[in-house]
Design a protein around this motif. Structure first.
Motif, mmCIF file in Angstrom:
data_model
loop_
_atom_site.group_PDB
_atom_site.id
_atom_site.type_symbol
_atom_site.label_atom_id
_atom_site.label_comp_id
_atom_site.label_asym_id
_atom_site.label_seq_id
_atom_site.Cartn_x
_atom_site.Cartn_y
_atom_site.Cartn_z
ATOM 1 N N GLU A 107 -5.329 -7.019 -4.282
ATOM 2 C CA GLU A 107 -4.900 -6.129 -5.364
ATOM 3 C C GLU A 107 -3.755 -5.228 -4.936
ATOM 4 N N ASN A 108 -3.801 -4.771 -3.673
ATOM 5 C CA ASN A 108 -2.794 -3.840 -3.169
ATOM 6 C C ASN A 108 -2.564 -4.110 -1.683
ATOM 7 N N PRO A 109 -1.551 -4.901 -1.339
ATOM 8 C CA PRO A 109 -1.303 -5.246 0.061
ATOM 9 C C PRO A 109 -1.049 -4.037 0.975
ATOM 10 N N ALA A 110 -0.743 -2.899 0.399
ATOM 11 C CA ALA A 110 -0.497 -1.696 1.201
ATOM 12 C C ALA A 110 -1.734 -0.808 1.311
ATOM 13 N N ALA A 111 -2.882 -1.289 0.838
ATOM 14 C CA ALA A 111 -4.104 -0.471 0.847
ATOM 15 C C ALA A 111 -4.452 -0.016 2.262
ATOM 16 N N GLU A 134 -9.035 3.058 5.032
ATOM 17 C CA GLU A 134 -10.053 3.876 4.378
ATOM 18 C C GLU A 134 -10.501 3.233 3.063
ATOM 19 N N ARG A 135 -9.541 2.725 2.298
ATOM 20 C CA ARG A 135 -9.869 2.059 1.023
ATOM 21 C C ARG A 135 -10.695 0.795 1.289
ATOM 22 N N ILE A 136 -10.360 0.062 2.330
ATOM 23 C CA ILE A 136 -11.107 -1.150 2.684
ATOM 24 C C ILE A 136 -12.531 -0.780 3.094
ATOM 25 N N ALA A 137 -12.675 0.263 3.888
ATOM 26 C CA ALA A 137 -14.006 0.721 4.304
ATOM 27 C C ALA A 137 -14.840 1.091 3.089
ATOM 28 N N GLU A 138 -14.229 1.817 2.154
ATOM 29 C CA GLU A 138 -14.937 2.221 0.939
ATOM 30 C C GLU A 138 -15.412 0.989 0.164
#
Length: 195
Positions: free
Chosen positions: A31-35, A38-42
């Motif tokens: 969805e967002n290659p720059a994520a 922290e967002r991945i952990a969430e």
């Protein structure tokens, strides 16, 4: 489905955590290659420190993700039994299997790092298996006798790439695309001459 090789085997709970992180990374980065990590952990339902403990950096996470997807890619080709199944059956099954991997792991399949020896090794193995299959297809008469198997394989890869871009969301849609890819490869798009 095995996780990327590490220096030591993981406990079952640690393996589940790594798998959850990799699956979340695929969803989030698609969805967002720059994520952020922290967002991945969430998305994985774990603490950011857990992600950092398993993956030293974002690049390490992406390398692990690409390695995992590559292993699934190899398994998809192997499951088609390209050396022993009838060539047409192997071609169709490999096509359907690979499409499923490419659709499910689209970000990871496009994120192959150039410095990951495992990814390079697996791709070389898959390339060799596909080259053998295309030679078998020619030898049994499914491809014209003058067909260059390497060229046919490259055309096939391009067809799979384009089919995966349609992002089919059901097994039936993947099967229909696999049939279309194989039919296009073996019969082309031109009109057939009258008998």
């Amino acid at each position: 489905m095995p996780l990327p090789a590490s220096s030591k085997p993981l406990r079952a709970d640690a393996e589940r955590t790594v798998r959850a992180i990799l699956e979340a990374a695929e969803r989030v980065l698609s969805e967002n290659p720059a994520a952020s990590m922290e967002r991945i952990a969430e998305a994985a339902g774990v603490a950011r420190t857990t992600v950092h403990r398993r993956f030293a950096s974002r690049d390490a996470l992406i390398t692990a993700l690409a390695t995992w997807a590559t292993q699934q890619f190899r398994e998809a080709v192997e499951a088609a039994r390209p050396d022993t199944a009838p060539p047409a059956v192997a071609l169709y099954q490999a096509t359907a299997n690979v499409l499923r991997v490419k659709v499910s792991w689209g970000f990871a399949m496009g994120a192959f790092p150039t410095d990951a020896p495992e990814v390079e090794r697996v791709h070389a193995e898959v390339l060799a298996r596909c080259a053998q299959l295309f030679t078998r297809l020619r030898d049994v008469g499914l491809l014209r006798p003058d067909t260059d198997p390497d060229w046919a394989r490259r055309v096939y890869y391009a067809l799979i790439h384009e089919a995966a871009a349609e992002a089919p969301d059901t097994d039936a849609a993947v099967d229909a695309l696999a049939t279309r890819v194989v039919d296009t490869l073996l019969h082309g798009l031109g009109t057939r001459p009258a008998p």
